[in-house]
Design a protein around this motif. Structure first.
Motif, PDB file in Angstrom:
ATOM      1  N   ALA A 174      53.698 -59.202  57.134  1.00 17.78           N
ATOM      2  CA  ALA A 174      54.478 -58.046  56.683  1.00 17.78           C
ATOM      3  C   ALA A 174      53.667 -57.177  55.723  1.00 17.78           C
ATOM      4  N   GLY A 175      52.978 -57.818  54.774  1.00 19.14           N
ATOM      5  CA  GLY A 175      52.184 -57.056  53.813  1.00 19.14           C
ATOM      6  C   GLY A 175      51.039 -56.306  54.466  1.00 19.14           C
ATOM      7  N   ALA A 176      50.331 -56.966  55.385  1.00 17.37           N
ATOM      8  CA  ALA A 176      49.222 -56.306  56.076  1.00 17.37           C
ATOM      9  C   ALA A 176      49.730 -55.166  56.948  1.00 17.37           C
ATOM     10  N   THR A 177      50.901 -55.345  57.569  1.00 18.10           N
ATOM     11  CA  THR A 177      51.478 -54.273  58.383  1.00 18.10           C
ATOM     12  C   THR A 177      51.750 -53.037  57.536  1.00 18.10           C
ATOM     13  N   SER A 178      52.343 -53.224  56.364  1.00 15.81           N
ATOM     14  CA  SER A 178      52.649 -52.080  55.502  1.00 15.81           C
ATOM     15  C   SER A 178      51.383 -51.359  55.068  1.00 15.81           C
ATOM     16  N   LEU A 179      50.302 -52.105  54.859  1.00 15.04           N
ATOM     17  CA  LEU A 179      49.042 -51.481  54.440  1.00 15.04           C
ATOM     18  C   LEU A 179      48.388 -50.739  55.604  1.00 15.04           C
ATOM     19  N   LEU A 180      48.468 -51.290  56.813  1.00 18.55           N
ATOM     20  CA  LEU A 180      47.909 -50.601  57.978  1.00 18.55           C
ATOM     21  C   LEU A 180      48.680 -49.318  58.286  1.00 18.55           C
ATOM     22  N   ILE A 181      49.998 -49.350  58.115  1.00 22.23           N
ATOM     23  CA  ILE A 181      50.821 -48.160  58.364  1.00 22.23           C
ATOM     24  C   ILE A 181      50.429 -47.035  57.410  1.00 22.23           C
ATOM     25  N   ASN A 182      49.853 -47.384  56.244  1.00 20.79           N
ATOM     26  CA  ASN A 182      49.440 -46.370  55.276  1.00 20.79           C
ATOM     27  C   ASN A 182      48.371 -45.426  55.812  1.00 20.79           C
ATOM     28  N   PHE A 183      47.767 -45.769  56.955  1.00 21.80           N
ATOM     29  CA  PHE A 183      46.739 -44.896  57.521  1.00 21.80           C
ATOM     30  C   PHE A 183      47.336 -43.696  58.235  1.00 21.80           C
ATOM     31  N   SER A 184      48.653 -43.664  58.393  1.00 24.24           N
ATOM     32  CA  SER A 184      49.291 -42.574  59.145  1.00 24.24           C
ATOM     33  C   SER A 184      49.058 -41.184  58.541  1.00 24.24           C
ATOM     34  N   PRO A 185      48.987 -41.002  57.198  1.00 27.47           N
ATOM     35  CA  PRO A 185      48.696 -39.645  56.696  1.00 27.47           C
ATOM     36  C   PRO A 185      47.372 -39.087  57.202  1.00 27.47           C
ATOM     37  N   PHE A 186      46.387 -39.952  57.372  1.00 33.13           N
ATOM     38  CA  PHE A 186      45.091 -39.473  57.850  1.00 33.13           C
ATOM     39  C   PHE A 186      45.134 -39.165  59.338  1.00 33.13           C
ATOM     40  N   MET A 187      45.948 -39.916  60.081  1.00 34.98           N
ATOM     41  CA  MET A 187      46.142 -39.580  61.489  1.00 34.98           C
ATOM     42  C   MET A 187      46.846 -38.235  61.615  1.00 34.98           C
ATOM     43  N   SER A 188      47.835 -37.990  60.730  1.00 44.74           N
ATOM     44  CA  SER A 188      48.507 -36.686  60.719  1.00 44.74           C
ATOM     45  C   SER A 188      47.513 -35.576  60.435  1.00 44.74           C
ATOM     46  N   ALA A 189      46.651 -35.809  59.461  1.00 46.32           N
ATOM     47  CA  ALA A 189      45.654 -34.805  59.099  1.00 46.32           C
ATOM     48  C   ALA A 189      44.712 -34.532  60.266  1.00 46.32           C
ATOM     49  N   PHE A 190      44.291 -35.590  60.952  1.00 44.66           N
ATOM     50  CA  PHE A 190      43.374 -35.414  62.079  1.00 44.66           C
ATOM     51  C   PHE A 190      44.021 -34.593  63.183  1.00 44.66           C
ATOM     52  N   VAL A 191      45.271 -34.924  63.515  1.00 44.96           N
ATOM     53  CA  VAL A 191      45.986 -34.176  64.559  1.00 44.96           C
ATOM     54  C   VAL A 191      46.161 -32.716  64.147  1.00 44.96           C
ATOM     55  N   ALA A 192      46.492 -32.494  62.866  1.00 43.50           N
ATOM     56  CA  ALA A 192      46.684 -31.128  62.378  1.00 43.50           C
ATOM     57  C   ALA A 192      45.384 -30.325  62.445  1.00 43.50           C
ATOM     58  N   VAL A 193      44.270 -30.969  62.150  1.00 37.31           N
ATOM     59  CA  VAL A 193      42.976 -30.283  62.191  1.00 37.31           C
ATOM     60  C   VAL A 193      42.596 -29.943  63.631  1.00 37.31           C
ATOM     61  N   VAL A 194      42.777 -30.906  64.550  1.00 39.79           N
ATOM     62  CA  VAL A 194      42.329 -30.724  65.932  1.00 39.79           C
ATOM     63  C   VAL A 194      43.243 -29.781  66.709  1.00 39.79           C
ATOM     64  N   PHE A 195      44.559 -29.921  66.526  1.00 40.93           N
ATOM     65  CA  PHE A 195      45.501 -29.201  67.392  1.00 40.93           C
ATOM     66  C   PHE A 195      46.243 -28.062  66.707  1.00 40.93           C
ATOM     67  N   MET A 196      46.240 -28.003  65.379  1.00 41.61           N
ATOM     68  CA  MET A 196      47.024 -26.989  64.683  1.00 41.61           C
ATOM     69  C   MET A 196      46.168 -26.031  63.862  1.00 41.61           C
ATOM     70  N   GLY A 197      44.859 -26.170  63.939  1.00 34.54           N
ATOM     71  CA  GLY A 197      43.975 -25.238  63.272  1.00 34.54           C
ATOM     72  C   GLY A 197      43.934 -25.349  61.764  1.00 34.54           C
ATOM     73  N   GLU A 198      44.427 -26.467  61.206  1.00 35.44           N
ATOM     74  CA  GLU A 198      44.380 -26.635  59.762  1.00 35.44           C
ATOM     75  C   GLU A 198      43.012 -27.161  59.345  1.00 35.44           C
ATOM     76  N   VAL A 199      42.734 -27.049  58.059  1.00 32.93           N
ATOM     77  CA  VAL A 199      41.413 -27.405  57.541  1.00 32.93           C
ATOM     78  C   VAL A 199      41.554 -28.527  56.521  1.00 32.93           C
ATOM     79  N   LEU A 200      40.788 -29.592  56.697  1.00 33.41           N
ATOM     80  CA  LEU A 200      40.765 -30.698  55.754  1.00 33.41           C
ATOM     81  C   LEU A 200      39.543 -30.546  54.853  1.00 33.41           C
ATOM     82  N   PRO A 201      39.745 -30.390  53.530  1.00 33.72           N
ATOM     83  CA  PRO A 201      38.601 -30.230  52.621  1.00 33.72           C
ATOM     84  C   PRO A 201      37.712 -31.467  52.597  1.00 33.72           C
ATOM     85  N   LEU A 202      36.550 -31.318  51.964  1.00 33.25           N
ATOM     86  CA  LEU A 202      35.571 -32.400  51.903  1.00 33.25           C
ATOM     87  C   LEU A 202      36.177 -33.675  51.333  1.00 33.25           C
ATOM     88  N   TRP A 203      36.943 -33.552  50.222  1.00 33.48           N
ATOM     89  CA  TRP A 203      37.517 -34.750  49.607  1.00 33.48           C
ATOM     90  C   TRP A 203      38.516 -35.425  50.547  1.00 33.48           C
TER      91      TRP A 203
END
Length: 305
Positions: A98-127
């Motif tokens: 359960a604990g490892a699952t919750s930590l792996l799910i935490n990667f979803s914001p970066f997946m959102s960012a990747f999709v937004a950059v590739v398909f929605m024309g948004e820009v992710l800064p260097l940081w």
């Protein structure tokens, strides 16, 4: 509506606690329920309970019906963000703690960012990219310590697939929240997810036959607390504080899950999981603090955030 920053009285403490505790409880509750019900029927049982509660709320509040042009987006949110997400989530938790699952799910914001950059024309800064690399390192640490590692179909890859569904759901839901509000849009999405999962409901009911009251109670708790109370409380928090200020409280979700998993199931996370979780969270904090997406107005639907 945003309130003045920095004033503790503006923080709806009870609502924050209700949301975090409700969502964190889902991880050990699913782990416990899987001892009685297979993953997909468990998802159907959980959201049948949630769907019934939503119907009761609809009868009492009579919210506005979705516009026909928004129906495809609502259907996608329910199918991907509720039905498919929970199928993958439950399947992954058969082998991932359960604990490892919750930590792996935490990667979803970066997946959102990747999709937004590739398909929605948004820009992710260097940081933002730096935070992504840091968090990905933590994901590798956690996943490699789980049964099957990152082999195709392993628990870790299934949980990461669930995280990707969560990322897509977040992006799909944004314009709906802007039009209908967080509570109403979430209620419709939960109900749609419950309908999508209906074909597996009879199997879930059959699996619980003759096993006593406890597994029925687990299914009810999963439907009532993480699915209903958590989302309703969080909608209140966002309404009081705004999205930007309230998002910081989500960092409490994984630590709370680790504590609840220990108290409810006696689960003690491995050292590799704890180190990997710390790395993931540090990357998330870095991105949310310094590396937020820069939105390009002409590419956003209806000019909404």
């Amino acid at each position: 509506m945003e309130h003045t920053a920095g004033t503790p009285r503006n923080v709806p403490v009870l609502a924050v606690c209700a949301a975090i505790l409700s969502w964190a409880s889902a991880y050990p509750l699913v782990r416990m329920a899987l001892a009685y019900v297979p993953p997909v029927p468990l998802a159907a049982l959980r959201y049948a309970v949630a769907g019934l509660l939503v119907v009761g709320w609809f009868c009492a509040r009579r919210p506005a019906l979705p516009h026909w042009q928004d129906l495809p987006r609502f259907l996608l949110c329910g199918a991907v963000g509720i039905a498919l997400y929970n199928i993958l989530f439950n399947t992954g938790e058969q082998t991932v703690s359960a604990g490892a699952t919750s930590l792996l799910i935490n990667f979803s914001p970066f997946m959102s960012a990747f999709v937004a950059v590739v398909f929605m024309g948004e820009v992710l800064p260097l940081w933002g990219w730096v935070g992504s690399v840091i968090s990905f390192t933590g994901i590798v640490l956690i996943g490699s310590g789980q049964p099957g590692g990152f082999a195709f179909g392993s628990g870790a890859t299934t949980v990461l697939a669930a995280a990707f569904c969560s990322a897509l759901y977040f992006l799909l839901q944004r314009p709906l929240v802007a039009r209908y509000g967080a509570l109403v849009s979430t209620a419709w999405i939960l109900l749609i997810g419950a309908v999508v999962l209906l074909p597996w409901l009879p199997a879930g009911v059959m699996a619980l036959q003759g096993k006593g009251l406890w597994p029925w109670l687990l299914a009810f708790l999963l439907g009532a607390f993480p699915a209903i109370l958590g989302y309703a409380a969080w909608a209140h928090v966002v309404g009081q504080m705004g999205v930007a200020r309230s998002s910081g409280f989500l960092y409490l979700l994984s630590p709370t899950t680790l504590v609840l998993a220990y108290l409810m199931t006696g689960e003690v996370p491995a050292l590799r999981t704890l180190i990997g979780g710390g790395v993931v969270l540090s990357g998330v904090v870095l991105m949310q603090t310094y590396g937020r997406l820069r939105k390009v107005p002409v590419t956003l639907p209806d000019g909404q955030d």
